[in-house]
Enzyme design. Structure first.
Site, PDB file in Angstrom:
ATOM      1  CB  SER A  53      -0.959  -0.038   1.183  1.00 11.88           C
ATOM      2  OG  SER A  53      -1.913   0.982   1.101  1.00 11.88           O
ATOM      3  CD  GLU A  66     -13.037  13.258 -10.499  1.00  9.88           C
ATOM      4  OE1 GLU A  66     -12.660  14.178 -11.260  1.00  9.88           O
ATOM      5  OE2 GLU A  66     -13.104  13.377  -9.268  1.00  9.88           O
ATOM      6  CG  HIS A 125      -5.468  -0.062  -1.975  1.00 11.37           C
ATOM      7  ND1 HIS A 125      -5.783  -1.106  -1.124  1.00 11.37           N
ATOM      8  CD2 HIS A 125      -4.533   0.686  -1.328  1.00 11.37           C
ATOM      9  CE1 HIS A 125      -5.077  -0.989  -0.014  1.00 11.37           C
ATOM     10  NE2 HIS A 125      -4.290   0.074  -0.117  1.00 11.37           N
TER      11      HIS A 125
END
Length: 282
Positions: free
Chosen positions: A144, A162, A186
């Protein structure tokens, strides 16, 4: 500081053990097969490993550090220590620096990548860790936030879902372990394709790598990385990009990117960083 009481003995590393850099997309399996964590443990020397856990990215470093100590101890490591850096001055701590010299594996946990870089970047401990990784003396893993810091340029934050635009991503300087990549983690789980595209538009000479949860890109000594885990690794190669209007549009407006190359790699797929080619499964 959390450490085992067993006296540290000289390392007897298996001659077939090859060090690597494991870049993990986060949320790696810690309960069942533990494929990614087990791969790190093996490449760190298995039962002969000396492992350092750096939980500096986390807001709960004691809790997260102890969890990884427990995992690697259960696998068979006799020497596991939390390198609990909460202030930059601790990057000069002689005890931590001495332990880094003994380590065969170092694990960077998740959390906040800006916090991690703020505590570690340009400290004597980090410089020595980077040097030992480059000399192939130890295995380094980051999950991460610990994965996000691997490149010279780092995605520090932003939004998801977006169209690519300049306001979608915040960039910063990472730890430069693998300078030629920009990592996002992720990846499909948090719909970060547009964010990685926005980052790569700024630095088309870099390789964009998006890594799903419970998935890992294992950068090996032969200049390749292979994929392990349950998801995919997406590679965005913009070196041949022929056009972008990124600089001409407003920060919140979508921009164009022409002639990008895209690869999606799943378990056991390989990619060669120098030739920029996918390779057969092995």
């Amino acid at each position: 500081m959390v450490e085992l009481t067993t006296e540290l003995q000289p390392l007897k590393k298996h001659p077939d053990t090859q060090t690597a850099i494991l870049v993990i997309g986060g949320a790696e399996d810690k309960v069942h097969g533990k494929e990614i964590l087990y791969n790190f443990w093996q490449r760190s020397g298995g039962v002969d490993s000396v492992i350092g856990i750096i939980p500096s990215a986390s807001r709960e470093p004691t809790v997260i550090g102890e969890r990884y100590v427990s995992i690697f101890t259960e696998m068979g490591s006799k020497h596991v220590k939390v390198i609990d850096i909460r202030d930059r001055t601790q990057g000069e701590d002689p005890d931590y620096q001495e332990y880094i010299e003994e380590c065969t594996g170092v694990f960077l946990t998740g959390g906040d990548q800006l916090r991690l870089c703020g505590l570690l970047a340009d400290t004597p401990l980090m410089e020595r860790l980077r040097q030992r990784v480059q000399l192939k003396e130890l295995t380094l893993a980051g999950t991460s936030a610990g994965a996000a810091v691997m490149g010279h340029h780092m995605i520090a934050g932003g939004s998801s879902g977006e169209s690519p635009n300049r306001s979608l991503v915040d960039m910063a300087i990472g730890l430069g372990i693998i300078p030629e990549v920009i990592v996002d983690q992720h990846f499909h789980n948090r719909n970060r394709m547009a964010r990685l595209l926005s980052a790569i538009a700024n630095y088309p000479e870099r390789l964009g790598i998006g890594i799903d949860e419970d998935t890992c890109a294992v950068f090996q000594q032969d200049g390749t990385f292979k994929v392990i885990g349950k998801g995919t690794v997406m590679i965005i190669d913009a070196r041949s990009m022929s056009y972008t209007n990124q600089a001409q549009v407003e920060p919140t407006e979508p921009f164009s990117l022409h002639n990008l190359k895209l690869h999606i790699l799943s378990h056991s797929d390989r990619y060669h960083l120098r030739t920029h080619q996918t390779l057969p499964k092995i």
